[in-house]
Design a protein around this motif. Structure first.
Motif, PDB file in Angstrom:
ATOM      1  N   UNK A   1      14.889   6.414 -16.108  1.00 54.47           N
ATOM      2  CA  UNK A   1      14.283   5.298 -15.736  1.00 54.47           C
ATOM      3  C   UNK A   1      13.784   5.388 -14.091  1.00 54.47           C
ATOM      4  N   UNK A   2      12.402   5.113 -14.521  1.00 55.52           N
ATOM      5  CA  UNK A   2      11.585   5.137 -13.322  1.00 55.52           C
ATOM      6  C   UNK A   2      11.609   4.083 -12.210  1.00 55.52           C
ATOM      7  N   UNK A   3      12.201   4.235 -10.873  1.00 58.34           N
ATOM      8  CA  UNK A   3      12.340   3.211 -10.134  1.00 58.34           C
ATOM      9  C   UNK A   3      10.966   2.824  -9.417  1.00 58.34           C
ATOM     10  N   UNK A   4      10.166   2.097  -9.815  1.00 59.87           N
ATOM     11  CA  UNK A   4       9.067   1.635  -9.396  1.00 59.87           C
ATOM     12  C   UNK A   4       8.726   0.913  -8.309  1.00 59.87           C
ATOM     13  N   UNK A   5       9.831   0.113  -7.989  1.00 62.68           N
ATOM     14  CA  UNK A   5       9.759  -0.665  -6.594  1.00 62.68           C
ATOM     15  C   UNK A   5      10.203   0.206  -5.527  1.00 62.68           C
ATOM     16  N   UNK A   6      11.007   1.211  -5.602  1.00 65.38           N
ATOM     17  CA  UNK A   6      11.477   2.242  -4.463  1.00 65.38           C
ATOM     18  C   UNK A   6      10.316   3.031  -4.245  1.00 65.38           C
ATOM     19  N   UNK A   7       9.522   3.546  -5.458  1.00 70.70           N
ATOM     20  CA  UNK A   7       8.268   4.374  -5.101  1.00 70.70           C
ATOM     21  C   UNK A   7       7.274   3.562  -4.421  1.00 70.70           C
ATOM     22  N   UNK A   8       6.825   2.324  -4.864  1.00 67.36           N
ATOM     23  CA  UNK A   8       5.803   1.512  -4.103  1.00 67.36           C
ATOM     24  C   UNK A   8       6.175   1.360  -2.869  1.00 67.36           C
ATOM     25  N   UNK A   9       7.567   0.957  -2.512  1.00 63.77           N
ATOM     26  CA  UNK A   9       7.911   0.811  -1.113  1.00 63.77           C
ATOM     27  C   UNK A   9       7.809   2.182  -0.315  1.00 63.77           C
ATOM     28  N   UNK A  10       8.178   3.404  -0.868  1.00 61.66           N
ATOM     29  CA  UNK A  10       7.955   4.733  -0.313  1.00 61.66           C
ATOM     30  C   UNK A  10       6.705   5.225   0.049  1.00 61.66           C
ATOM     31  N   UNK A  11       5.734   4.385  -0.727  1.00 61.50           N
ATOM     32  CA  UNK A  11       4.182   4.649  -0.818  1.00 61.50           C
ATOM     33  C   UNK A  11       3.825   3.937   0.641  1.00 61.50           C
ATOM     34  N   UNK A  12       4.236   2.950   0.507  1.00 59.19           N
ATOM     35  CA  UNK A  12       3.598   1.717   1.520  1.00 59.19           C
ATOM     36  C   UNK A  12       4.233   2.320   2.924  1.00 59.19           C
ATOM     37  N   UNK A  13       5.385   2.802   3.242  1.00 62.57           N
ATOM     38  CA  UNK A  13       6.005   3.504   4.319  1.00 62.57           C
ATOM     39  C   UNK A  13       5.100   4.702   4.725  1.00 62.57           C
ATOM     40  N   UNK A  14       4.799   5.522   3.550  1.00 59.08           N
ATOM     41  CA  UNK A  14       3.935   6.844   3.985  1.00 59.08           C
ATOM     42  C   UNK A  14       2.685   6.228   4.643  1.00 59.08           C
ATOM     43  N   UNK A  15       1.934   5.440   3.930  1.00 56.54           N
ATOM     44  CA  UNK A  15       0.542   5.220   4.311  1.00 56.54           C
ATOM     45  C   UNK A  15       0.797   4.320   5.607  1.00 56.54           C
ATOM     46  N   UNK A  16       1.646   3.279   5.740  1.00 56.63           N
ATOM     47  CA  UNK A  16       1.627   2.448   7.232  1.00 56.63           C
ATOM     48  C   UNK A  16       2.083   3.660   8.116  1.00 56.63           C
ATOM     49  N   UNK A  17       3.086   4.401   7.919  1.00 58.79           N
ATOM     50  CA  UNK A  17       3.410   5.318   9.109  1.00 58.79           C
ATOM     51  C   UNK A  17       2.238   6.231   9.348  1.00 58.79           C
ATOM     52  N   UNK A  18       1.558   6.834   8.054  1.00 59.19           N
ATOM     53  CA  UNK A  18       0.599   7.688   8.520  1.00 59.19           C
ATOM     54  C   UNK A  18      -0.799   6.979   9.327  1.00 59.19           C
ATOM     55  N   UNK A  19      -0.813   5.759   9.152  1.00 59.81           N
ATOM     56  CA  UNK A  19      -1.909   4.920  10.094  1.00 59.81           C
ATOM     57  C   UNK A  19      -1.453   4.598  11.436  1.00 59.81           C
ATOM     58  N   UNK A  20      -0.097   4.491  11.636  1.00 62.34           N
ATOM     59  CA  UNK A  20       0.265   4.084  12.875  1.00 62.34           C
ATOM     60  C   UNK A  20       0.398   5.358  13.703  1.00 62.34           C
ATOM     61  N   UNK A  21       0.615   6.706  12.869  1.00 62.51           N
ATOM     62  CA  UNK A  21       0.501   7.994  13.855  1.00 62.51           C
ATOM     63  C   UNK A  21      -1.170   8.321  14.131  1.00 62.51           C
ATOM     64  N   UNK A  22      -2.032   7.981  13.397  1.00 64.24           N
ATOM     65  CA  UNK A  22      -3.309   8.317  13.708  1.00 64.24           C
ATOM     66  C   UNK A  22      -3.532   7.370  14.868  1.00 64.24           C
ATOM     67  N   UNK A  23      -3.132   6.084  14.768  1.00 62.94           N
ATOM     68  CA  UNK A  23      -3.495   5.186  16.003  1.00 62.94           C
ATOM     69  C   UNK A  23      -2.945   5.505  17.084  1.00 62.94           C
ATOM     70  N   UNK A  24      -1.557   5.812  16.908  1.00 57.38           N
ATOM     71  CA  UNK A  24      -1.053   6.525  18.485  1.00 57.38           C
ATOM     72  C   UNK A  24      -1.780   7.696  18.905  1.00 57.38           C
ATOM     73  N   UNK A  25      -2.120   8.583  17.890  1.00 55.93           N
ATOM     74  CA  UNK A  25      -2.756   9.861  18.180  1.00 55.93           C
ATOM     75  C   UNK A  25      -4.039   9.530  19.082  1.00 55.93           C
ATOM     76  N   UNK A  26      -5.054   8.512  18.536  1.00 54.95           N
ATOM     77  CA  UNK A  26      -5.989   8.056  19.034  1.00 54.95           C
ATOM     78  C   UNK A  26      -5.962   7.386  20.421  1.00 54.95           C
TER      79      UNK A  26
END
Length: 117
Positions: free
Chosen positions: A38-63
């Motif tokens: 059973x593929x946990x779509x909600x958990x994968x979507x949440x993990x993808x959101x955390x990954x993207x938002x965290x990446x954006x915040x790290x880039x903004x923090x580095x800038x």
């Protein structure tokens, strides 16, 4: 009081039926088949959101840290970097688990990803 035991030869109220045997060992093949994952779509979507938002915040923090973004916001540099790291690490981990499970690598399955239901 102790419950009564049924005596051998007396019929009990339980209903039993015999399983059909396919081999001499007493096991049937259906016992050892795994259900499809059973593929946990909600958990994968949440993990993808955390990954993207965290990446954006790290880039903004580095800038902010390097000075490409106006120095008047320098007081926000470390909180943005820390929040970005806190979001990026679990997001990247679970996205990696989902990718390896999708590709079918040995030792990885969708059961390793927690569900939120």
């Amino acid at each position: 009081m102790m419950p009564k035991r049924s005596v051998v030869g007396q019929p009990s109220s339980a209903k039993y039926h015999k399983l059909t045997r396919t081999g001499g060992d007493g096991y049937i093949d259906l016992q050892f088949e795994r259900p499809p994952p059973k593929i946990p779509y909600k958990a994968i979507l949440l993990a993808t959101g955390l990954f993207v938002a965290g990446s954006v915040l790290i880039v903004v923090g580095a800038l902010l840290l390097s000075g490409y973004i106006s120095p008047q916001y320098s007081d926000r540099t470390w909180p943005v970097l820390i929040l970005g790291a806190l979001m990026f690490i679990p997001g990247a981990y679970h996205v990696r688990l989902a990718y390896y499970a999708y590709k079918g690598y040995a030792g990885y399955s969708y059961e390793d990803i927690p569900e939120f239901e």
